[in-house]
Scaffold this motif. Sequence first.
Motif, PDB file in Angstrom:
ATOM      1  N   PHE A 206       0.821  -1.202   0.000  1.00  0.00           N
ATOM      2  CA  PHE A 206       0.000   0.000   0.000  1.00  0.00           C
ATOM      3  C   PHE A 206       0.863   1.263   0.000  1.00  0.00           C
ATOM      4  O   PHE A 206       0.459   2.301  -0.534  1.00  0.00           O
ATOM      5  N   LEU A 207       2.070   1.173   0.555  1.00  0.00           N
ATOM      6  CA  LEU A 207       2.990   2.301   0.487  1.00  0.00           C
ATOM      7  C   LEU A 207       3.584   2.426  -0.915  1.00  0.00           C
ATOM      8  O   LEU A 207       3.740   3.529  -1.440  1.00  0.00           O
ATOM      9  N   GLY A 208       3.916   1.288  -1.520  1.00  0.00           N
ATOM     10  CA  GLY A 208       4.421   1.318  -2.888  1.00  0.00           C
ATOM     11  C   GLY A 208       3.422   1.919  -3.856  1.00  0.00           C
ATOM     12  O   GLY A 208       3.801   2.686  -4.762  1.00  0.00           O
ATOM     13  N   ARG A 209       2.154   1.618  -3.664  1.00  0.00           N
ATOM     14  CA  ARG A 209       1.124   2.162  -4.553  1.00  0.00           C
ATOM     15  C   ARG A 209       0.937   3.658  -4.315  1.00  0.00           C
ATOM     16  O   ARG A 209       0.740   4.427  -5.263  1.00  0.00           O
ATOM     17  N   LEU A 210       0.999   4.067  -3.067  1.00  0.00           N
ATOM     18  CA  LEU A 210       0.893   5.486  -2.750  1.00  0.00           C
ATOM     19  C   LEU A 210       1.988   6.281  -3.454  1.00  0.00           C
ATOM     20  O   LEU A 210       1.761   7.400  -3.922  1.00  0.00           O
ATOM     21  N   LEU A 211       3.175   5.702  -3.549  1.00  0.00           N
ATOM     22  CA  LEU A 211       4.346   6.384  -4.093  1.00  0.00           C
ATOM     23  C   LEU A 211       4.604   6.029  -5.561  1.00  0.00           C
ATOM     24  O   LEU A 211       5.725   6.172  -6.056  1.00  0.00           O
ATOM     25  N   SER A 212       3.574   5.580  -6.259  1.00  0.00           N
ATOM     26  CA  SER A 212       3.714   5.191  -7.664  1.00  0.00           C
ATOM     27  C   SER A 212       4.247   6.344  -8.506  1.00  0.00           C
ATOM     28  O   SER A 212       3.996   7.530  -8.222  1.00  0.00           O
ATOM     29  N   ASP A 213       4.975   5.990  -9.577  1.00  0.00           N
ATOM     30  CA  ASP A 213       5.508   7.024 -10.467  1.00  0.00           C
ATOM     31  C   ASP A 213       4.422   7.507 -11.430  1.00  0.00           C
ATOM     32  O   ASP A 213       3.260   7.089 -11.346  1.00  0.00           O
ATOM     33  N   LYS A 214       4.810   8.376 -12.352  1.00  0.00           N
ATOM     34  CA  LYS A 214       3.830   8.993 -13.262  1.00  0.00           C
ATOM     35  C   LYS A 214       3.175   7.978 -14.178  1.00  0.00           C
ATOM     36  O   LYS A 214       2.122   8.254 -14.771  1.00  0.00           O
ATOM     37  N   ASP A 215       3.792   6.786 -14.308  1.00  0.00           N
ATOM     38  CA  ASP A 215       3.208   5.721 -15.120  1.00  0.00           C
ATOM     39  C   ASP A 215       2.426   4.721 -14.285  1.00  0.00           C
ATOM     40  O   ASP A 215       2.086   3.637 -14.759  1.00  0.00           O
ATOM     41  N   SER A 216       2.172   5.092 -13.045  1.00  0.00           N
ATOM     42  CA  SER A 216       1.417   4.265 -12.095  1.00  0.00           C
ATOM     43  C   SER A 216       2.138   2.979 -11.700  1.00  0.00           C
ATOM     44  O   SER A 216       1.509   2.014 -11.266  1.00  0.00           O
ATOM     45  N   LYS A 217       3.454   2.970 -11.833  1.00  0.00           N
ATOM     46  CA  LYS A 217       4.238   1.824 -11.403  1.00  0.00           C
ATOM     47  C   LYS A 217       4.587   1.987  -9.926  1.00  0.00           C
ATOM     48  O   LYS A 217       5.201   2.985  -9.539  1.00  0.00           O
ATOM     49  N   PRO A 218       4.208   1.023  -9.082  1.00  0.00           N
ATOM     50  CA  PRO A 218       4.505   1.153  -7.645  1.00  0.00           C
ATOM     51  C   PRO A 218       5.994   1.269  -7.379  1.00  0.00           C
ATOM     52  O   PRO A 218       6.816   0.658  -8.070  1.00  0.00           O
ATOM     53  N   ARG A 219       6.340   2.054  -6.378  1.00  0.00           N
ATOM     54  CA  ARG A 219       7.744   2.182  -6.015  1.00  0.00           C
ATOM     55  C   ARG A 219       8.232   0.870  -5.416  1.00  0.00           C
ATOM     56  O   ARG A 219       7.527   0.248  -4.619  1.00  0.00           O
ATOM     57  N   PRO A 220       9.443   0.417  -5.756  1.00  0.00           N
ATOM     58  CA  PRO A 220       9.978  -0.837  -5.212  1.00  0.00           C
ATOM     59  C   PRO A 220      10.136  -0.774  -3.690  1.00  0.00           C
ATOM     60  O   PRO A 220      10.253   0.310  -3.108  1.00  0.00           O
ATOM     61  N   PRO A 221      10.161  -1.935  -3.023  1.00  0.00           N
ATOM     62  CA  PRO A 221      10.232  -1.970  -1.556  1.00  0.00           C
ATOM     63  C   PRO A 221      11.356  -1.140  -0.959  1.00  0.00           C
ATOM     64  O   PRO A 221      11.155  -0.450   0.052  1.00  0.00           O
TER      65      PRO A 221
END
Length: 269
Positions: A206-221
Amino acid sequence: MGVLNVTPDSFSDGGRYLDVGQALDHAREMWARGADLIDVGGESTRPGASRVDAETELARVLPVIRALAGEGIVLSVDTTRAAVAAAALEAGARVINDVSGGLADPDMARVAAESGAPWVLMHWRGHSRDMQRLASYRDVVAEVRAELLSRVDEAIRSGVDEGAIVLDPGLGFAKDAEHDWALLHGLDSLLSLGFPVLVGASRKRFLGRLLSDKDSKPRPPDGREDATAAVSVLAAAAGAWGVRVHEVGASLDAVAVAAAWRRGRPDEH
């Protein structure tokens, strides 16, 4: 609570500490940094993970627990199996951290009751392979609260000391992101039950999704540490008993800020 996964497949650090020497070094580092408890787990509980047998789990955790306990490091064992918990306590662990809240192994309550060890009861609806299809709630805060209270009642009926119970809302376990955020926002509802509450948000999806990039890719752990520390400080300010984190330093600093904020520290103004 510093996370020590001695597994090849945990979602964030799988394989990094499978070697006993590397696991011991990492635990010592977290302990020296100021962790109060090192949580040793030998079976991944990431979404979709397959189970390992008890013998494999024991072979992973016992050498690490024996060595670290011998150095005076305070340990919990992250397991859903009563036999693993019992062996870990005998090897020197002091706390049982059971992500199933006693549901995966009915004998866990007996081990907890007979040992007197603190027992973390996490909200759980099923094993990792199946849990995401169980993420259905009308009111996630009320339902998690009620289901945890049911686990508490069963534990006490089994002879577990009420004072030994810690609750964990189980962020990410049979939860979607909106459920995780709702539980964090409603943390006071769990705290009102009167039990210590452990929050395990570290590096989760849920943190990775919150911090997704402009292409909606979740931020890695590994890129979720700042967000993890933010959850730690908010959980501490709300009155949580503890936070379970992969990177101890950032969350310790965050919790120190929360404690100072609450006290005001007039002597240091």
